[in-house]
Design a protein around this motif. Sequence first.
Motif, short mmCIF file in Angstrom:
data_model
loop_
_atom_site.label_atom_id
_atom_site.label_comp_id
_atom_site.label_asym_id
_atom_site.label_seq_id
_atom_site.Cartn_x
_atom_site.Cartn_y
_atom_site.Cartn_z
N UNK A 1 -33.08 -25.62 -14.39
CA UNK A 1 -33.22 -24.47 -13.51
C UNK A 1 -34.43 -23.62 -13.91
N UNK A 2 -34.62 -23.45 -15.20
CA UNK A 2 -35.73 -22.63 -15.69
C UNK A 2 -37.07 -23.27 -15.36
N UNK A 3 -37.16 -24.58 -15.49
CA UNK A 3 -38.41 -25.31 -15.22
C UNK A 3 -38.85 -25.11 -13.77
N UNK A 4 -37.89 -25.20 -12.86
CA UNK A 4 -38.26 -25.10 -11.45
C UNK A 4 -38.47 -23.66 -11.00
N UNK A 5 -37.88 -22.71 -11.73
CA UNK A 5 -38.09 -21.30 -11.40
C UNK A 5 -39.27 -20.72 -12.17
N UNK A 6 -39.72 -21.43 -13.22
CA UNK A 6 -40.79 -20.98 -14.12
C UNK A 6 -40.46 -19.68 -14.83
N UNK A 7 -39.18 -19.39 -14.94
CA UNK A 7 -38.69 -18.27 -15.74
C UNK A 7 -37.38 -18.70 -16.39
N UNK A 8 -37.01 -18.03 -17.47
CA UNK A 8 -35.78 -18.38 -18.16
C UNK A 8 -34.55 -18.15 -17.29
N UNK A 9 -33.72 -19.17 -17.20
CA UNK A 9 -32.47 -19.09 -16.47
C UNK A 9 -31.33 -19.49 -17.40
N UNK A 10 -30.15 -18.97 -17.15
CA UNK A 10 -28.99 -19.36 -17.93
C UNK A 10 -27.85 -19.72 -16.99
N UNK A 11 -26.83 -20.37 -17.53
CA UNK A 11 -25.66 -20.74 -16.74
C UNK A 11 -24.43 -20.07 -17.36
N UNK A 12 -23.42 -19.74 -16.56
CA UNK A 12 -22.23 -19.09 -17.12
C UNK A 12 -21.43 -20.02 -18.02
N UNK A 13 -21.52 -21.32 -17.76
CA UNK A 13 -20.79 -22.30 -18.55
C UNK A 13 -21.70 -23.48 -18.85
N UNK A 14 -21.28 -24.28 -19.83
CA UNK A 14 -21.98 -25.53 -20.15
C UNK A 14 -20.89 -26.56 -20.43
N UNK A 15 -20.51 -27.28 -19.37
CA UNK A 15 -19.38 -28.19 -19.45
C UNK A 15 -19.86 -29.62 -19.25
N UNK A 16 -19.80 -30.40 -20.31
CA UNK A 16 -20.26 -31.79 -20.26
C UNK A 16 -19.70 -32.56 -21.44
N UNK A 17 -19.57 -33.88 -21.28
CA UNK A 17 -19.15 -34.71 -22.41
C UNK A 17 -20.27 -34.83 -23.43
N UNK A 18 -21.50 -34.50 -23.03
CA UNK A 18 -22.64 -34.55 -23.94
C UNK A 18 -22.70 -33.22 -24.69
N UNK A 19 -21.78 -33.04 -25.65
CA UNK A 19 -21.64 -31.74 -26.29
C UNK A 19 -22.88 -31.33 -27.10
N UNK A 20 -23.70 -32.29 -27.49
CA UNK A 20 -24.91 -31.98 -28.24
C UNK A 20 -25.96 -31.24 -27.43
N UNK A 21 -25.84 -31.29 -26.08
CA UNK A 21 -26.80 -30.58 -25.23
C UNK A 21 -26.09 -29.59 -24.30
N UNK A 22 -24.87 -29.21 -24.67
CA UNK A 22 -24.11 -28.24 -23.87
C UNK A 22 -24.56 -26.83 -24.23
N UNK A 23 -25.68 -26.43 -23.67
CA UNK A 23 -26.30 -25.13 -23.98
C UNK A 23 -26.42 -24.31 -22.70
N UNK A 24 -26.02 -23.05 -22.77
CA UNK A 24 -26.03 -22.19 -21.59
C UNK A 24 -27.42 -21.66 -21.25
N UNK A 25 -28.27 -21.53 -22.27
CA UNK A 25 -29.61 -20.97 -22.03
C UNK A 25 -30.61 -21.62 -22.98
N UNK A 26 -31.78 -22.00 -22.49
CA UNK A 26 -32.82 -22.56 -23.37
C UNK A 26 -33.41 -21.46 -24.24
N UNK A 27 -34.16 -21.87 -25.25
CA UNK A 27 -34.78 -20.89 -26.13
C UNK A 27 -35.99 -20.24 -25.49
#
Length: 403
Positions: A214-240
């Motif tokens: 989402x951030x890449x396409x908006x060109x600004x930092x975006x976050x999500x309210x949840x991070x739900x996935x079986x890939x728990x190693x990348x279950x991050x709500x907001x990038x750095x």
Amino acid sequence: MKQGIDLADVKQAHHAMYDVIHHTPLDKSVTFSNMAGCDVYLKLENLQKTGSFKLRGAYNKIHSLTPEERAKGVIAASAGNHAQGVAYAARMMEARATIVMPEVAPLAKIIATRGYGAEVLLSGTVYDDAFHRAQELEQENGQTFIHAFNDYQVIAGQGTVGIEILEELEDVSAIVVPIGGGGLIAGIALAVKELAPHVKIYGVQAQGAPAMYMSKYAHILKSTPDAVTIADGIAVKAPGDLTFPIVDHYVDDIVVVDDEATASTILMLLERAKLMVEGSGAIALAAILNHKIPAKGKVVSVVSGGNIDVNFISRIIERGLVKAGRRIKISTQITDRPGLLQQLLTVIANTQANVISVFHDRVEQNVPIGQAVIEISLETRDALHTEQILHNLRQHGYSARTI
């Protein structure tokens, strides 16, 4: 103090850890190449020390500290791979490490982290609780906080993966990288684009945790309210906020992959490549195999880690077998007389299916008196074999159906 990061930082990290880490294999897969329609190479960071790429960034960060800072120790918050990477790196450099983990962290990961010499503190029920407690301890004890991704030295350490790929495969055309907070892809993209600008860099996120997408396409930092996935190693709500500008500048595109595709790829890696890989490690290959990436030529899939819970592997195997038509459950009804169940099983045996279990019920409310419902779990070869079994049963007068 220097702000930001450049290629020199990644090269310096590469030199610093050259004799410390494993230079993980870059393995060409004929099977996955045929499926994808391009030459697929697997960068096997699941075979790295501690089972993931996280050791690279953790080592580079701790290596960059002054002797005085190391003497005070380091602290991190993690429920998984970062914890083990920091613990291992700290032990190598004789720095005291404290890892704050959620109380619900898997016991195996707690034991592994302690096994590398770290002090493990349990706090809260989710990662955010552990993170806040780690920050409090950082202030109280003067330890250096080692962030999982939002740190320039960590990013530089992860970028060494990209240098290794270029050293071994000079004519690589694209590199596909999983994304959580962005530390791995930021480091790889910076290193590769500075050394070989023609190489495409693609990121992959889980559909249930698409903050960097989402951030890449908006060109600004975006976050999500949840991070739900079986890939728990990348279950991050907001990038750095440090990783995002690098990703926005260097990464060609980011795609998302659903958990079904990731689970199927975990199973394929286990069965076809004999590799145990966690969800975040499989998601880049899942994107390639599902043609989410315009892959041509020689394409590298970064297999970022292999620390997957064995119980979860078991569930994926069971689900995959059912999806592939290799494990089925059949229901039918027979007259409740001695010998008739044996006749039914004989018909099934003649189809070369393997019986896993049999459930026999003659007292269920909807079962007519004198009849019995039979549910049979079977191992089969594939979906075609299942159809042959059902056809054979129906030819012998059974009203069989899958359930």
